[in-house]
Design a protein around this motif. Structure first.
Motif, short mmCIF file in Angstrom:
data_model
loop_
_atom_site.label_atom_id
_atom_site.label_comp_id
_atom_site.label_asym_id
_atom_site.label_seq_id
_atom_site.Cartn_x
_atom_site.Cartn_y
_atom_site.Cartn_z
N LEU A 1 -29.42 18.03 -2.34
CA LEU A 1 -30.65 17.29 -2.63
C LEU A 1 -31.67 17.42 -1.50
CD1 LEU A 1 -29.25 14.03 -4.32
CD2 LEU A 1 -30.00 16.17 -5.39
N PRO B 1 -22.24 22.19 0.97
CA PRO B 1 -21.00 21.40 1.00
C PRO B 1 -20.94 20.26 -0.01
CG PRO B 1 -22.34 20.95 2.95
CD PRO B 1 -22.97 22.12 2.24
N ASP B 2 -22.07 19.62 -0.29
CA ASP B 2 -22.01 18.51 -1.24
C ASP B 2 -23.39 18.22 -1.81
OD1 ASP B 2 -23.47 16.84 0.56
OD2 ASP B 2 -21.62 16.42 1.64
N LEU B 3 -23.48 17.24 -2.71
CA LEU B 3 -24.73 16.97 -3.40
C LEU B 3 -25.81 16.46 -2.45
CD1 LEU B 3 -26.10 17.02 -6.19
CD2 LEU B 3 -25.56 14.60 -6.39
N ASP B 4 -25.45 15.68 -1.43
CA ASP B 4 -26.47 15.20 -0.49
C ASP B 4 -27.17 16.38 0.19
OD1 ASP B 4 -26.14 12.60 -1.11
OD2 ASP B 4 -25.08 12.03 0.73
N THR C 1 -17.90 16.28 -10.13
CA THR C 1 -18.31 17.67 -10.34
C THR C 1 -19.57 18.04 -9.57
OG1 THR C 1 -19.45 17.04 -12.34
CG2 THR C 1 -17.23 17.89 -12.61
N ALA C 2 -20.49 17.11 -9.41
CA ALA C 2 -21.70 17.43 -8.63
C ALA C 2 -21.42 17.25 -7.13
CB ALA C 2 -22.88 16.57 -9.06
N ARG C 3 -20.24 16.78 -6.81
CA ARG C 3 -19.79 16.59 -5.42
C ARG C 3 -20.66 15.60 -4.67
NH1 ARG C 3 -17.05 22.17 -3.56
NH2 ARG C 3 -16.48 20.85 -1.84
N ILE C 4 -20.82 14.42 -5.25
CA ILE C 4 -21.46 13.33 -4.51
C ILE C 4 -20.48 12.93 -3.41
CG2 ILE C 4 -22.15 10.90 -4.65
CD1 ILE C 4 -23.30 11.49 -7.40
N PRO C 5 -20.90 13.01 -2.16
CA PRO C 5 -19.94 12.78 -1.07
C PRO C 5 -19.56 11.31 -0.90
CG PRO C 5 -22.10 13.22 -0.17
CD PRO C 5 -22.23 13.34 -1.66
N ARG D 1 -19.15 8.81 1.58
CA ARG D 1 -19.46 8.52 2.97
C ARG D 1 -20.66 7.58 3.04
NH1 ARG D 1 -23.38 13.60 4.72
NH2 ARG D 1 -24.82 13.14 3.05
N PRO E 1 -24.45 21.82 -10.31
CA PRO E 1 -23.34 22.58 -9.72
C PRO E 1 -22.83 23.63 -10.70
CG PRO E 1 -22.59 20.42 -10.46
CD PRO E 1 -24.08 20.46 -10.70
N HIS F 1 -25.30 5.96 -5.41
CA HIS F 1 -26.02 7.18 -5.06
C HIS F 1 -27.24 7.35 -5.98
CE1 HIS F 1 -26.81 11.40 -4.18
NE2 HIS F 1 -26.06 11.23 -3.10
N MET G 1 -17.04 24.22 -0.26
CA MET G 1 -18.42 24.57 -0.59
C MET G 1 -18.59 24.77 -2.09
SD MET G 1 -20.01 24.70 2.35
CE MET G 1 -21.36 25.84 2.58
N THR G 2 -19.76 24.41 -2.59
CA THR G 2 -20.03 24.54 -4.02
C THR G 2 -21.34 25.31 -4.19
OG1 THR G 2 -18.93 22.48 -4.62
CG2 THR G 2 -20.63 23.26 -6.12
N TYR H 1 -24.72 25.76 -6.12
CA TYR H 1 -25.61 24.97 -6.97
C TYR H 1 -26.73 25.86 -7.50
CZ TYR H 1 -23.54 20.69 -5.01
OH TYR H 1 -22.69 19.69 -4.64
#
Lengths: 411, 116
Positions: free
Chosen positions: B94, B88-91, A172-176, A178, B112, A124, B1-2, B4
């Motif tokens: 970003l 929902p996530d880092l993607d 923790t940063a929630r890199i998905p 997928r 986060p 990522h 959900m987070t 940020y």
């Protein structure tokens, strides 16, 4: 006993990446997945010497790791926390009543894309390049932290910290977990290809061992998967072709004593004809799309080399043209250095040396080695010996170093 | 959900914008970004901060309250404003950060919040 342990080590290198990827999907937690797989190998170490190696060692490892993981999830005092994290990675809402049964349900899901998902997670862009390579080597290729540390020339504790930090950021940063959607793919794919290329190179001409065929094979296998999943991405095809054509030369790269044999002296009848045929077909297919990129052009160069049945038959003009194209796409000093090798064949060693001397690559062993070769051809043997000696100082690869030192002695 | 934190960083050692037209464009684009985030249901809170020289730092050490004029650490670059968005996530974060950066014309750091 020793045979079993050797075999076990081989199974670990081959299978741990796949097992970890599957367990990450089940557990949604990279550390827990690694633990479960390590545990399974510890159990194998207890059982196999006594009961013999099972007919399918890989399946045994994955099944044992899965059972172990289910046990752990069932018993974990912090199971809700772990389950919440799993929900993050898999996109569930985290409200299922029984974490263990939810994990068990995942046993039968398709595992084909597990590794790709894990690769895209490890590569990522929110992670630094070094962390991406380290994570991929650790989680996908199953390398020990100690080996990765050696490849990066840092202490093992430093590498362990980097891996821990990267894994913590993913969680923790929630890199998905997928494969990204098509609109994000080109940008994300570039990062993945760069990592696979580095892993392949480590396997083809390693910093620690002369060669790590398992790493090169693993990188090739993963790139093949990527190419299968993303057939419309020409650079994925280009990288696959580059790997196949490079790998085809492996049987001729070392002599019986393990010494390096240069391209010009290799016995080309020992090149792997099957890999060449496959690699050339992939090159033609991706070049036909008319969207050239650095990997495709490098693959085309390798294809021209593989066309020549003797070194003297090499079409250096075509290779020089391809290097010009590569330089336009990817203008770096290393590309210029490689171009100079072709230039030496087309216009002579003097013209090439003039180019090489102007390149800022004093700390790169192949810069010195290329200079040494050109100096030799110009009859400046004393200068050539000195350059070979300097080249030997700058390489970590033992076989390359031995070769360069020998050239420094012999001239 | 987070949740940020999207923080916008300014280099306060030089003027932030060349002219008033740029400032207007930035405010217009940022307001449009806020509308979009609200419509998407991810908007929690946002705000711009006054300049760092309006800051006061309070630090209690060994029971003593020390009050200092100015920001805590010496630095050229400081937070100029921020968003809190729920994603929902880092993607996803970003992708929104890219829009936010284009709107406010500055680098946007994404971090986060700790889970509750």
């Amino acid at each position: 006993m020793t045979t079993t342990q050797d075999e076990l080590a081989a199974v670990f290198r081959r299978e741990s990446g796949r097992a970890v990827a599957t367990l990450v999907r089940m557990l949604g937690d990279i550390d827990a997945a690694e633990e479960a797989v390590q545990d399974a190998f510890v159990r194998a170490l207890e059982h196999w010497p006594r009961d013999g190696i099972p007919p399918s060692p890989a399946a045994w490892i994955v099944a044992t790791a899965k059972n172990r993981a289910i046990d752990v999830v069932r018993r974990e005092s912090t199971r809700e926390e772990r389950y919440r994290r799993r929900a993050v990675l898999t996109g569930d809402d985290g409200t299922q009543a029984d974490p263990a049964s939810a994990v068990a349900e995942r046993l039968d899901e398709s595992v084909a894309d597990d590794q790709l998902r894990l690769i895209f997670t490890c590569c990522h862009p929110a992670l630094g390049m070094e962390a991406r390579v380290a994570l991929t080597l650790r989680l996908i290729a199953g390398l020990e932290t100690r080996d990765i540390a050696r490849a990066f020339l840092v202490p093992e504790a430093t590498m362990a910290q980097r891996l821990t930090r990267a894994k913590r950021k993913i969680a923790t940063a929630r890199i998905p977990y997928r494969v990204p959607p098509s609109e994000e793919l080109p940008a994300r794919l570039e990062a993945v290809l760069a990592v696979l290329y580095l892993v392949f190179n480590e396997g083809y001409s390693g910093t620690t061992d002369a060669t790590r065929p398992d790493l090169a094979r693993e990188a090739t296998r993963l790139t093949r998967e990527l190419h299968r999943l993303l057939p419309e991405e020409p650079e994925a095809s280009g990288l696959l072709a580059l790997m196949l054509l490079t790998e085809s030369r492996r049987p001729a790269r070392f002599d019986g004593d393990g010494h390096v044999v240069l391209l010009e002296s290799q016995d080309r009848s020992r090149w792997d004809a099957g890999l060449i045929e496959e690699g050339q077909a992939v090159v033609l297919d991706c070049l036909r799309r008319g969207r050239p990129g650095p990997y495709q052009v490098q693959a085309a160069i390798a294809a021209v080399h593989s066309d020549a049945t003797r070194f003297e038959d090499t079409d250096w003009r075509q290779i020089l043209t391809l290097y010009d194209q590569l330089f336009a796409l990817h203008p770096t000093a290393v590309v210029e250095l490689n171009r100079a090798v072709a230039l030496a064949e087309v216009r002579g060693p003097g013209a090439a040396l003039a180019v090489v001397d102007g390149l800022p690559l004093e700390r790169y062993h192949l810069w010195h080695a290329t200079r040494a070769n050109l100096l030799n051809r110009l009859g400046r043997t004393a200068d050539a010996r000195a350059a070979y000696a300097t080249a030997a100082e700058f390489t970590e690869n033992p076989a390359e170093r031995a070769f360069l030192l020998e050239r420094a002695e012999r001239g | 959900m987070t949740e940020y934190l999207f923080s916008v960083h300014h280099d306060y050692s030089k003027p932030l914008f060349d002219d008033d037209a740029d400032v207007e464009a930035m405010f217009r684009d940022t307001a449009a970004f806020n509308d979009e985030a609200q419509a998407a249901g991810i908007y929690v809170f946002a705000g711009g901060l006054e300049a760092p020289d309006t800051a006061t730092t309070v630090h209690v050490r060994e029971g003593q309250t020390v009050t200092t004029d100015g920001p805590y650490a010496e630095a050229r670059e400081r937070i100029g404003g921020f968003w809190i968005l729920e994603l929902p996530d880092l993607d996803a974060a970003l992708a929104w950060a890219a829009k936010a950066s284009a709107a406010c014309q500055g680098p946007v750091e994404v971090r986060p919040f700790q889970g509750v």
